[in-house]
Design a protein around this motif. Structure first.
Motif, PDB file in Angstrom:
ATOM      1  N   MET A 173       1.075  -1.226  -0.021  1.00  0.00           N
ATOM      2  CA  MET A 173       0.330   0.353   0.179  1.00  0.00           C
ATOM      3  C   MET A 173       1.244   1.120   0.167  1.00  0.00           C
ATOM      4  SD  MET A 173      -1.051   2.582   2.335  1.00  0.00           S
ATOM      5  CE  MET A 173      -0.793   2.574   3.822  1.00  0.00           C
ATOM      6  N   ILE A 174       0.617   2.432  -0.680  1.00  0.00           N
ATOM      7  CA  ILE A 174       1.281   3.586  -1.408  1.00  0.00           C
ATOM      8  C   ILE A 174       0.104   4.714  -0.161  1.00  0.00           C
ATOM      9  CG2 ILE A 174       2.410   5.079  -2.380  1.00  0.00           C
ATOM     10  CD1 ILE A 174       3.558   2.690  -3.979  1.00  0.00           C
ATOM     11  N   GLY A 175      -0.103   5.706   0.731  1.00  0.00           N
ATOM     12  CA  GLY A 175      -0.130   6.004   0.647  1.00  0.00           C
ATOM     13  C   GLY A 175       0.204   8.221   0.504  1.00  0.00           C
ATOM     14  N   ILE A 176      -0.936   8.392   0.184  1.00  0.00           N
ATOM     15  CA  ILE A 176      -0.332   9.146  -0.372  1.00  0.00           C
ATOM     16  C   ILE A 176      -1.549  11.193   0.842  1.00  0.00           C
ATOM     17  CG2 ILE A 176      -1.096  11.184  -2.084  1.00  0.00           C
ATOM     18  CD1 ILE A 176      -1.128   8.918  -4.169  1.00  0.00           C
ATOM     19  N   ALA A 177      -0.446  11.689   1.419  1.00  0.00           N
ATOM     20  CA  ALA A 177      -1.505  12.575   1.942  1.00  0.00           C
ATOM     21  C   ALA A 177      -1.286  14.229   1.574  1.00  0.00           C
ATOM     22  CB  ALA A 177      -0.948  12.898   2.998  1.00  0.00           C
ATOM     23  N   GLY A 178      -2.654  14.827   1.202  1.00  0.00           N
ATOM     24  CA  GLY A 178      -3.394  15.277   0.056  1.00  0.00           C
ATOM     25  C   GLY A 178      -3.975  15.300  -0.859  1.00  0.00           C
ATOM     26  N   ALA A 179      -4.670  15.669  -0.858  1.00  0.00           N
ATOM     27  CA  ALA A 179      -5.707  15.420  -2.417  1.00  0.00           C
ATOM     28  C   ALA A 179      -5.959  16.067  -3.558  1.00  0.00           C
ATOM     29  CB  ALA A 179      -7.356  14.895  -1.865  1.00  0.00           C
ATOM     30  N   GLY A 180      -4.908  17.301  -3.720  1.00  0.00           N
ATOM     31  CA  GLY A 180      -5.228  18.335  -4.658  1.00  0.00           C
ATOM     32  C   GLY A 180      -5.066  18.044  -5.910  1.00  0.00           C
ATOM     33  N   ALA A 181      -4.778  18.619  -6.929  1.00  0.00           N
ATOM     34  CA  ALA A 181      -3.786  18.008  -8.092  1.00  0.00           C
ATOM     35  C   ALA A 181      -3.143  17.202  -8.369  1.00  0.00           C
ATOM     36  CB  ALA A 181      -4.445  19.331  -9.058  1.00  0.00           C
ATOM     37  N   PHE A 182      -2.270  16.774  -7.627  1.00  0.00           N
ATOM     38  CA  PHE A 182      -0.694  16.616  -7.998  1.00  0.00           C
ATOM     39  C   PHE A 182      -1.332  15.021  -7.061  1.00  0.00           C
ATOM     40  CE2 PHE A 182       3.418  15.225  -8.056  1.00  0.00           C
ATOM     41  CZ  PHE A 182       4.143  15.538  -9.365  1.00  0.00           C
ATOM     42  N   GLY A 183      -1.454  15.503  -6.308  1.00  0.00           N
ATOM     43  CA  GLY A 183      -1.558  14.147  -5.389  1.00  0.00           C
ATOM     44  C   GLY A 183      -2.617  13.334  -5.747  1.00  0.00           C
ATOM     45  N   THR A 184      -3.756  13.908  -6.154  1.00  0.00           N
ATOM     46  CA  THR A 184      -4.707  12.637  -6.914  1.00  0.00           C
ATOM     47  C   THR A 184      -4.046  11.638  -8.167  1.00  0.00           C
ATOM     48  OG1 THR A 184      -6.551  14.204  -6.236  1.00  0.00           O
ATOM     49  CG2 THR A 184      -6.980  12.823  -7.986  1.00  0.00           C
TER      50      THR A 184
END
Length: 318
Positions: free
Chosen positions: A1-12
């Motif tokens: 699993m990879i987590g991404i903190a931040g659902a702006g354009a780049f994170g998404t």
């Protein structure tokens, strides 16, 4: 699993690319309503309209849900990074923490990797940077980025690479950080030139002299000049100085036209210019373009005066 903190354009966009590459991805957003809408619609139209989230992307409002995987990508504005790490006690251990932002912290005058290392000394700190627009990554268009970390980054490079996202790694963290940060300042200047109607020849000159400033500061801080000639420096500079997709370039265009720019849009180069002016002063490094961008952004100088001052500088050997 990879987590991404931040659902702006780049994170998404990274979530979409990594999921299509075969990873389970957990995407965190601070706004619970945004999370609910993403869960219900399978899209993040507020940040990246028209892009469907793959089934292997799950959306979360609790930061603890995205911690503990093979890596945690920190996709947030540079000036928010330190505060987020201070408040997220759920992040612990030696999990790789990868900054996906570009800039220099105003409080410490450090880059993102140094900010991470200071707050999470046990973690592998890295930065993912280079010439990329979120829309291109999300559409699966070929993109190449730099992954910089002081340790062995081979495993992390393999983890974050996909068929459409090619990563090159380096141990020159300072060079990669500054390449990504300083090009935003030059992009504002390039946009100002175009917005003011000064033409493409002036933009080319501005980019070239701006690149010289980037290398000058980077070398003074211990970076290698060849790093700035790569994706995280020259590659990113070319992209952001020539495209309306770049927020920094668009901000500069607005400055050049004397227009107000949308205050809701994060323009990393503004804070970076402010921080770099202070940094250059402490190191006695001459950075006239950065200084002019900072003065223009703060309203301390008129555009015609800024142009006149740059054009009247002493003649010298290139």
């Amino acid at each position: 699993m990879i987590g991404i903190a931040g659902a702006g354009a780049f994170g998404t966009a990274l979530a979409v690319a990594l999921a299509k590459g075969g990873c389970e991805v957990r995407l965190w957003a601070r706004d619970t309503q945004q999370v609910r809408l993403m869960q219900e619609t399978g899209r993040n139209d507020s940040a990246l309209p028209g892009v469907d989230l793959p089934k292997s992307v799950s959306c979360h409002a609790d930061i603890a849900d995205v911690c503990g995987g093979e890596a945690l990508l920190l996709a947030m504005p540079m000036q928010a990074l330190g505060g987020a790490l201070d408040s997220w006690q759920q992040i612990h251990g030696r999990q790789p923490l990868v900054a996906c932002c570009k800039g220099v912290d105003l409080a410490t005058l450090r880059g993102p990797v140094a900010v991470i290392a200071a707050r999470r000394p046990g973690a592998q700190a890295a930065i993912l940077t280079g010439p990329s627009f979120a829309a291109d990554i999300a559409r699966g268009l070929p993109t190449a980025l730099t992954l910089a970390t002081a340790g062995d980054g081979a495993a992390l490079q393999e983890l974050l690479s996909t068929p459409t996202l090619r990563l090159y790694r380096t141990d020159d963290v300072i060079g990669a950080e500054l390449g990504g940060a300083l090009k935003n300042v030059v992009a504002i200047a390039a946009g100002t030139v175009i917005g003011a109607g000064l033409g493409d020849s002036a933009r080319a000159a501005l980019m070239t002299r701006g690149y010289a400033e980037m290398v000058r500061l980077a070398e003074a801080l211990g970076a290698r000049a060849e790093t700035l000639a790569g994706l995280s420096g020259l590659g990113d500079l070319v992209l952001t100085c020539t495209s309306q997709q770049s927020r920094n370039f668009r901000f500069g265009c607005a400055l050049g036209r004397g227009e107000t720019f949308d205050p809701r849009v994060t323009v990393e180069g503004v804070a970076t210019a402010r921080a770099v002016v202070r940094l250059a002063e402490t190191l006695n490094i001459d950075m006239p373009i950065t200084g002019m961008v900072n003065a223009l952004a703060l309203g301390r100088i008129a555009l015609n005066d800024a142009i006149s001052q740059l054009m009247s500088r002493p003649l010298k050997q290139e």
